[in-house]
Structure formats: structure tokens, C-alpha cells
Write a protein that holds these residues in place. Sequence first.
Motif, short mmCIF file in Angstrom:
data_model
loop_
_atom_site.label_atom_id
_atom_site.label_comp_id
_atom_site.label_asym_id
_atom_site.label_seq_id
_atom_site.Cartn_x
_atom_site.Cartn_y
_atom_site.Cartn_z
N UNK A 291 8.54 73.66 17.89
CA UNK A 291 7.58 74.32 18.38
C UNK A 291 7.38 75.37 17.15
N UNK A 292 6.26 75.62 16.67
CA UNK A 292 6.11 76.47 15.64
C UNK A 292 6.35 78.01 15.96
N UNK A 293 6.88 78.60 14.82
CA UNK A 293 6.93 80.17 15.06
C UNK A 293 5.76 80.73 15.39
N UNK A 294 6.13 81.94 16.12
CA UNK A 294 5.08 82.97 16.26
C UNK A 294 4.73 83.63 14.89
N UNK A 295 3.78 84.46 14.81
CA UNK A 295 3.60 85.35 13.51
C UNK A 295 4.63 86.28 13.61
N UNK A 296 4.98 86.94 14.70
CA UNK A 296 6.08 87.81 14.95
C UNK A 296 7.22 87.39 14.52
N UNK A 297 7.52 86.22 15.02
CA UNK A 297 9.03 85.56 14.45
C UNK A 297 8.97 85.33 12.91
N UNK A 298 7.77 84.80 12.46
CA UNK A 298 7.82 84.66 10.85
C UNK A 298 8.01 85.82 9.99
N UNK A 299 7.36 86.93 10.35
CA UNK A 299 7.39 88.08 9.85
C UNK A 299 8.80 88.61 9.65
N UNK A 300 9.55 88.53 10.99
CA UNK A 300 10.87 88.82 11.18
C UNK A 300 11.84 88.04 9.96
N UNK A 301 11.55 86.79 10.23
CA UNK A 301 12.25 85.78 9.40
C UNK A 301 12.13 86.10 7.93
N UNK A 302 11.00 86.56 7.40
CA UNK A 302 10.68 86.75 5.92
C UNK A 302 11.46 88.13 5.69
N UNK A 303 11.45 89.14 6.43
CA UNK A 303 11.96 90.45 6.27
C UNK A 303 13.46 90.08 5.99
N UNK A 304 14.19 89.29 7.06
CA UNK A 304 15.44 89.10 7.24
C UNK A 304 16.05 88.01 5.83
N UNK A 305 15.23 87.63 5.15
CA UNK A 305 15.41 86.73 3.94
C UNK A 305 15.84 85.40 4.10
N UNK A 306 15.48 84.70 5.68
CA UNK A 306 15.88 83.52 6.11
C UNK A 306 14.85 82.59 5.45
N UNK B 107 7.71 99.49 4.42
CA UNK B 107 8.52 100.14 3.04
C UNK B 107 7.80 100.79 2.06
N UNK B 108 8.37 101.40 1.34
CA UNK B 108 7.59 102.43 0.43
C UNK B 108 6.79 101.44 -0.64
N UNK B 109 7.29 100.32 -0.88
CA UNK B 109 6.65 99.30 -1.92
C UNK B 109 5.58 98.47 -0.92
N UNK B 110 5.49 98.63 0.16
CA UNK B 110 4.28 97.88 0.81
C UNK B 110 4.80 96.53 1.45
N UNK B 111 5.85 96.77 2.30
CA UNK B 111 6.27 95.78 3.11
C UNK B 111 5.70 96.03 4.52
N UNK B 112 4.54 95.36 4.80
CA UNK B 112 3.95 95.69 6.13
C UNK B 112 4.36 94.57 7.26
N UNK B 113 3.70 95.06 8.47
CA UNK B 113 4.10 94.26 9.81
C UNK B 113 4.00 92.79 9.65
N UNK B 114 2.84 92.21 8.85
CA UNK B 114 2.61 90.70 8.56
C UNK B 114 3.07 90.34 7.25
N UNK B 115 4.10 90.97 6.85
CA UNK B 115 4.27 90.83 5.17
C UNK B 115 4.71 89.38 4.81
N UNK B 116 3.84 88.76 4.10
CA UNK B 116 4.13 87.43 3.55
C UNK B 116 3.70 86.45 4.75
N UNK B 117 3.20 86.69 5.94
CA UNK B 117 2.89 85.62 6.79
C UNK B 117 1.44 85.00 6.51
N UNK B 118 1.45 83.92 6.48
CA UNK B 118 -0.18 82.97 6.05
C UNK B 118 -0.76 83.00 7.37
N UNK B 119 -1.98 83.16 7.44
CA UNK B 119 -3.02 83.55 8.51
C UNK B 119 -4.02 82.85 8.15
N UNK B 120 -5.11 82.53 9.43
CA UNK B 120 -6.40 82.11 9.13
C UNK B 120 -7.41 82.95 9.71
#
Length: 466
Positions: free
Chosen positions: A1-16, A88-101
Motif C-alpha cells: 500500500x502506498x505511503x500516506x503524505x504524512x508518512x512520506x514527509x516523515x521518511x524524507x525528513x528522516x533521510x530514508x 526549520x530555519x532554512x524552510x523545511x516545512x510539514x510537507x517538505x519534498x512530498x509530491x502532490x496533485x
Amino acid sequence: MMMTATEAAARIRAGEVTSRELTEELLDRIAADTTINAVVATRAEQALAEADAADAALAAANDGTTGSRHGRVDAAGVGGGGDGVGLGAVGVGALHGVPVTVKEAFDVVGMATTWGNPAFRRFVAGRDAAVVERLRAAGAVVVGKSNVHAMLADFGRTVNEVYGRTNNPADVTRTPGGSSGGGAAALAAGLSYLEYGSDLVGSIRLPAAYCGVYGLKPTNGLVDLRGFQVPGTPYLPSELPNLSTLGPLANSAEDLRLALNLTAGPEAPYSWTLQPPRHRRLEDFRVGVVTDHPAARVSSEVGDVLSDTIDRLARRGVKFVEGWPEGVDPGEQAEAFGEQVELFFAMHGDEPSSLTLGQLTDAERRRMQARARWQRYFEDVDVFLCPTSFTVAFPHDVEKIATSYGEQEYNAQVFWIAHASLTGHPALNMPIGRTEDGLPVGAQVIGPWHEDDTAITFAELVHLAS
């Protein structure tokens, strides 16, 4: 099953995983799709560049500003009860890097906005819609647009002369609903992590139900409508933000909360605050419930899944109150909603309303009386549970809908969604199961005015209890 947006954002922030990897993968899946036709326009080059920038920003944040936290958005935990997501101070937001439509009818700078109408093929947006601006500000990467019904003019199907027809991922011979059918189908088919749509006559909730995803019509007027208007027409702020509402579609209730927190807030000078959820435990909820009505009799395949869900929740301690709110005649309210739709289109340049001044005054009185009665009801009841539609997704191009009890009128799809649309209360579709044939079944959760998170939290807890 595809990750949720929340999960995707967390994995990006964690460097996974990187934003580049997720964005490339999503674009590849969209390009490979030959059966659903859900995402109909992409901005691949720009999206990949933005994904690279997101990865670079995160690397810089980890290099020198790790641990910087401000701008709490309550993105984690049931009812926003987690630690939130640090910005983060350099612009790491809650949906940082998550692809959306987003729905094709939203303006995205540099992309065509056609509303599925060939006359608007050459209209290219020079500015992002307010919703798109806010998603970008949270770090989201907008990869493309999802299909709509022509001029958003149908709640039961998604087809137009520009992009063609969208099919339901559960059964391509069936509709995904409309007019946000492309967005709901994209989520169900794994072609998006998060989608933003619009709901006038159930255009978020019905596709969400037919495709098996979550979809929220927020409290009316909560989300800024700028950048969501017929191409070439000026945006005019309205003192009457009833009916047309913008809201998220997602693969989890948690994603609905995240998206709403990031995009909510009307244009200046208007403002208000979303209220916290009334409860954080399922057994604390007092839930109104109606499962059928003669105006839109519920098919057995929907009714059986809904009844099973109610029984399961009752065993978990949920307290149910059967019946419509006191003073609410659902048939009369559905009729009143029809009058409001006529007025909406008259206000937006369609045929002038046939209603007299006296009838207009009475229509507005009926709308406000309905809102007041539902608000009194919510003083004692936390949410109201009912079908989203009387049917599951039905075959393309039908004029009447086959059910277990015979044929039903096409327009009967409007009955169950009409009440929250009339009053402006928040309402969402939550997936509750599938039929024996594998077709999704949804239930509608209506919440108190400006208490969108009470409805979202209830849906989230229902999922966790399943």
C-alpha cells in the motif's frame, strides 16, 4: 500500500528517502498509466527541480539547524496530539519534498487551467491559487493536475473534451464520481500522495466514496477560493461563502488534518480558528446516525457494510443516537439545497434565478434555520454518521443507477450530501470497507461548525479501531 503524505514527509525528513526519488517514482507511475487517466497534466521538469531543491534544503537543515522548531502544525498524533512537525530555519516545512496533485481547475503558475473546456486550452495561469501557494509554502512539490468533469458540472462522473474520461481504479468500467473524480482516482491508484479538490454538490465526498479514499468538505468559507474561478474571469471575494468549498482528499484522516491545517484560513480581513477535537478516544464520542431514507434508499451492498461498521463501533463503546436532528425534515432540506444551487449559479453568471424576491428571502431563511437546528443538535451530539451515497461506483454513462431494490434516479446521489452542503457544516467521507465485488463503500461524517477536526479525529479513530 502506498505511503500516506504524512508518512512520506516523515521518511524524507528522516533521510530514508529523498524527494527526488519519490517525485521521479510518482511521475513514472503517472506516465505509465494507460487505464485510469487520473493525472492529466504534469510539470515534470519543474517538479524534479523543486524536489532537488527540497533535498538540498533538508541537507542544509541537517548540517546546521537540526533541532530548530517553530510553527507547530499538529501534523502527528490522533487529534493533533503528537509533537508536531518542526519548521526549520532554512524552510523545511510539514510537507517538505512530498509530491502532490491538485484539481485541474486550480491555477498553477505556468500550467493551463481549462476546467475541461476546449475554449480555455490556451489559458495559462500567471499566479498560483491560494491553496497551491500554501501547499508550496509547506514544502509540497506540485507534480501535476487531476482530471475534472467539464466545467465541474457533474457530481457523478469525470469526463471532458480536453482530457477524456477518468476511470475508477477498483473497476475501470465504472465511474470515479465527479467533479473531483481525477483526484480521488489518483489517490486510489497510487498516482498522488495528497490531492486538493472542490465540493459544491458533493464533488469531494462522492468521488472519495466511490474510489475508497478520504475526502473533506471543510466548514464553508474556511479555505480561500482565490485562483479557483472560471479562466479569464476576475476573482471577486464574496460575502456569501456558502456552497462552493475547497478541501483535501487523502489516503488517511491524518493527512486530511495536515492538509487542512496548512491551507485553512480565509482571505483578509476575515479570520477564524479551527477548534480542537472534542474527544481523543473513540468511546467518548456520542454519534448521531441515520442509515436510510426513502428519498435515496440505500442499496444493500452499502447498507450492509455501514451496519457492520456501526455494530463494530458500538462494541467499542461508541454511543449512538438514532434519527435526524429535532426539527430537521431531510426532504425539505434537500429541496432547499437545490434552491441554493440555483442561486449560486445565478450569482456566478449562469441563467438568472427564477425565484422571486420573496422566495429568495425565504430560501435564505430556510438555510439559516437549517444551520441553527444542526448546531443545536451538535450541542449534545459530537458527529453525525450517515451514507455518503446510496450506491457504490456505478457503470459509466448510465442515466439511472441499478441497485439491489431496482433503479434509482441519477440525481438521488445528491440527497445524502445535501444537508452539510446547505448548512456549511464540515463533512467528510471515510472508507469503511468493500463489497464482495471489491467496490469501495464510504460513510459520511458531519461535524459541528468550525469543528472540522472533531469529524477528522472520529474518522481517524474508526480506522485505528478496524
